[in-house]
Scaffold this motif. Structure first.
Motif, PDB file in Angstrom:
ATOM      1  N   ALA A  12      35.148  24.411  42.344  1.00 55.90           N
ATOM      2  CA  ALA A  12      36.142  24.850  43.313  1.00 55.90           C
ATOM      3  C   ALA A  12      36.040  26.353  43.459  1.00 55.90           C
ATOM      4  CB  ALA A  12      37.553  24.451  42.868  1.00 55.90           C
ATOM      5  N   GLN A  13      36.563  26.839  44.559  1.00 54.12           N
ATOM      6  CA  GLN A  13      36.543  28.279  44.755  1.00 54.12           C
ATOM      7  C   GLN A  13      37.858  28.868  44.288  1.00 54.12           C
ATOM      8  OE1 GLN A  13      35.476  29.027  48.805  1.00 54.12           O
ATOM      9  NE2 GLN A  13      33.337  28.482  48.406  1.00 54.12           N
ATOM     10  N   LEU A  14      37.753  30.075  43.724  1.00 49.30           N
ATOM     11  CA  LEU A  14      38.997  30.761  43.413  1.00 49.30           C
ATOM     12  C   LEU A  14      38.878  32.191  43.879  1.00 49.30           C
ATOM     13  CD1 LEU A  14      39.656  31.761  39.768  1.00 49.30           C
ATOM     14  CD2 LEU A  14      37.397  31.075  40.437  1.00 49.30           C
ATOM     15  N   ARG A  15      40.021  32.771  44.213  1.00 49.37           N
ATOM     16  CA  ARG A  15      40.008  34.141  44.721  1.00 49.37           C
ATOM     17  C   ARG A  15      40.705  35.037  43.718  1.00 49.37           C
ATOM     18  NH1 ARG A  15      38.508  34.827  49.776  1.00 49.37           N
ATOM     19  NH2 ARG A  15      39.645  36.766  50.055  1.00 49.37           N
ATOM     20  N   ILE A  16      39.993  36.100  43.353  1.00 49.89           N
ATOM     21  CA  ILE A  16      40.598  37.114  42.511  1.00 49.89           C
ATOM     22  C   ILE A  16      40.372  38.452  43.216  1.00 49.89           C
ATOM     23  CG2 ILE A  16      40.466  38.328  40.311  1.00 49.89           C
ATOM     24  CD1 ILE A  16      39.722  35.750  38.974  1.00 49.89           C
TER      25      ILE A  16
END
Lengths: 609, 77
Positions: A41-45
């Motif tokens: 999955a993609q995650l944004r930081i």
């Protein structure tokens, strides 16, 4: 895009962390060189998009299991920017090894000590700063289940990604700015294997205080009752019976209400919209598609309840106790406690249960488990049985019929194991962790149930649409025939199969439903709705009861219970066993068993009464 | 160290120290990863009836294991 891999032992809450970090919008990803799918999955930081991959739980990077080989191949084929090593904080006394192996490979890593709340409760105290200094890797304490420490993990990831190339805390050779796959993984780990034990001992000595006595009194007390040699099994089956009763009591009224609502929408809203269309198309859309889909959609609440209940049982730690309780019995069937747990999961859906046999290394054990699991009465079949039982029996007797079918499912599984255990012998060791009892959290259980329902709907929707449409067409072609009459395609098919199905009481109408049930049991009810031209469950029940006697209905249920669950199950047996012959055996045996059982029942009732 | 006895002989409630593992490499690795390493104390919590599995504790971990596999674990006398 940067790639982050989650690595850790089983039972460390790795998947919970994955969901917390990504908001559980995971998809299945294919990775080069791997034969299995990994969740990603993609995650944004900080506005930066990262890709997070959940690797299978492993004990040892040099281990011999399939999962361990998968992780090795992944690390050798994929350049990762960061490895998140997830350890169970209360079990650092054995889990630090894995972090040390990652460190030996000089992978850029952050060590996440999950279940920090549990560690504290059990009297384990961890000096994470000292641990981080000694290990040469950032160390973060967290509790993924409660979402505590999540920000600290994100912060550590951020820092590590910015600095992994410039000022690595260790003065060793640095990873290249552009990540590269691990070279000579096995040789490097083998060369330094001997260092692991002393290194782990030194780390524990410096940074971790373990309690002199096991502090988890709750687990101790509960186990004294739940694992009691005499009380254990009756308590377990009582708990299961209670759960199924509860699902039945709450789910069925919801199902009936939803069914009636969807039927009303079809009649009041959709029918007027369709009037301009030709009659054939009208019937196709309303009686075929809408009624079929509606009947199945109404069943979703029961499935959700089932997965909710199973989620609670699994997260509480009781499911692994079931493996302990049942192992002695299963061993005599040539299976083990894990086969039992997987069969139990199969009561939700057979497909993930068969995939779950991957934890078994011994081929004989795995094949025998795969042969047994399809007899678990899955939620799609329960759907048919709840409906038929309500249509043919008063409430109390209906519940008894359902119970009898569960019993039959169990008997068929045991019989199958006894018949085939000689052909699939095994000698697999069985060593499993028994985790402490835990209180499942509502968000965790809810999100799992939601994911399962979504998966079920996604998985079955295509089959259902195809199935109900095909049933409708079979009933209404050739053009102009009276629907489902002996002249229609379905009527001819029924006549063709009559010599085989007549002796077990299956009439041509039911034959069509069974034929499509081979694709998926979800279609059976939708198919019946189309065949009898009724979508409202009560009306449909009356229509079938007018056409079929109760012994015929029970024979139909027995056949539905025992023959091939669905095409998805066949497909997954084929792909997991990698043997066409074995797949044919599984399908053929279940058909034979179904036919014989229905024959004995139907002819028996006729002789008696 | 005197003659070793297998883990299967340990009585419920009793604790002993692991002396050695005689399992094949695959099982040995799994046992070690779960904490059953030479020098570690192991406690017997309960033994299943009908030759059922054993419930043991080693370090902070509780395990169930079949008797056949537990026979590979030798305890210091």
């Amino acid at each position: 895009m940067n790639t982050i891999a989650l690595l850790g032992m089983p039972n460390t809450g790795k998947s919970t962390l994955f969901n917390q970090l990504t908001g559980s919008h995971a998809q299945i990803g294919n990775w080069p060189g791997l034969t299995v799918d990994l969740m990603q999955a993609q995650l944004r930081i900080d506005g930066q998009t990262l890709q997070l991959v959940d690797l299978p739980g492993i004990y040892d990077l040099r281990g011999h299991s399939d999962d361990e080989a998968v992780v090795r191949r992944f690390l050798e084929a994929t350049p990762v920017d960061l490895v998140l090593v997830v350890l169970n904080a209360s079990q650092l006394d054995r889990q630090l090894r894995l972090a040390l192996q990652v460190q030996q490979l000089q992978l850029p890593a952050v060590v996440v000590l999950n279940m920090a709340d549990e560690a504290r409760r059990f009297g384990v105290s961890i000096d994470s700063e000292t641990l981080s200094r000694e290990l040469g890797l950032p160390v973060v304490l967290m509790s993924a289940k409660y979402g505590r420490g999540l920000a600290a993990v994100q912060q550590a990831v951020r820092q590590r990604l910015q600095t992994s190339s410039s000022n690595d805390p260790r003065p060793e050779p640095e990873p290249a700015p552009v990540p590269v796959p691990v070279q000579q993984l096995e040789a490097r780990l083998a060369a330094r294997e001997a260092e692991l034990e002393p290194a782990q001992a030194a780390l524990l000595e410096a940074a971790v205080q373990l309690p002199a006595q096991w502090r988890d009194r709750w687990t101790r007390r509960l186990d004294a009752v739940l694992l009691h040699p005499l009380l254990g099994l009756p308590l377990f089956f009582a708990a299961m019976a209670l759960i199924f009763q509860l699902i039945y009591a709450i789910g069925v009224p919801i199902q009936e209400g939803l069914g009636a609502l969807l039927d009303a929408i079809g009649k009041q809203l959709i029918q007027p919209l369709l009037t301009p269309l030709p009659t054939f198309l009208q019937g196709f859309l309303l009686e075929g598609l809408w009624q079929g889909l509606g009947t199945v959609a109404a069943f979703l609440p029961v499935i959700a309840l089932f997965f909710l209940a199973m989620g609670v049982v699994e997260d509480s730690g009781y499911l692994s106790r079931a493996a302990y309780l049942m192992d002695a019995f299963m061993e005599r069937l040539g299976l083990d406690g894990r086969s039992f747990v997987l069969s139990l999961m199969g009561f939700g859906c057979n497909v993930p249960a068969i995939l779950g046999t991957r934890v078994m290394r011994d081929r004989g054990l795995r094949l025998l488990s795969m042969l047994v699991i399809p007899f678990s009465l899955c939620s799609a079949r329960l759907n048919v049985f709840l409906f038929m039982a309500a249509a043919f029996f008063p409430a109390r007797q209906g519940a008894l019929v359902i119970f009898g079918l569960y019993l039959m499912s169990f008997v068929a599984a045991v019989l199958t194991a006894l018949v085939f255990k000689g052909r699939f012998p095994s000698s697999e060791p069985l060593v499993l962790e028994l985790p402490p009892y835990r209180l499942p959290t509502l968000p965790q259980v809810l999100s799992r149930a939601w994911a399962e329902v979504k998966h079920f709907w996604f998985w079955s929707r295509r089959f259902i649409i195809f199935g109900v449409v095909a049933v409708w067409l079979l009933n209404n072609l050739p053009l102009g025939v009276e629907p489902a009459s002996s002249l229609s395609l379905s009527g001819r098919l029924g006549t063709l199969l009559a010599p085989v199905l007549d002796p077990i009481g299956i009439n041509p109408n039911l034959t069509v439903a069974l034929l499509f049930g081979f694709i998926a049991k979800e279609i059976v009810l939708g198919g019946l709705a189309v065949i009898y031209g009724q979508a409202d469950p009560v009306a449909l029940g009356q229509a079938i009861a007018a056409d079929v006697s109760w012994p015929q209905a029970v024979s139909f249920m027995l056949f539905t219970l025992l023959y091939t669950p669905c095409l998805s199950t066949v497909a997954v047996i084929r792909s997991e066993s990698k043997q066409l012959g074995f797949t044919a055996l599984s399908v053929g045996w279940s058909l034979l068993l179904a036919w014989l059982t229905s024959l004995v029942f139907f002819q028996g009732v006729r002789l008696l009464g | 160290m005197r003659t070793d006895r297998p883990l299967t002989d340990l009585r419920p409630g009793a604790t002993a120290v692991v002396a050695s593992l005689t399992a094949d490499p695959g099982l040995r690795q799994r046992l070690e990863a779960l904490g059953l390493r030479p020098g570690q104390p192991v406690q017997m919590l309960r033994r299943g009836w009908w030759s059922g599995p054993l419930h043991v504790r080693v370090g902070m971990t509780e395990l169930m294991m079949r008797r056949r596999d537990a026979a590979c674990v030798a305890l210091a006398a």
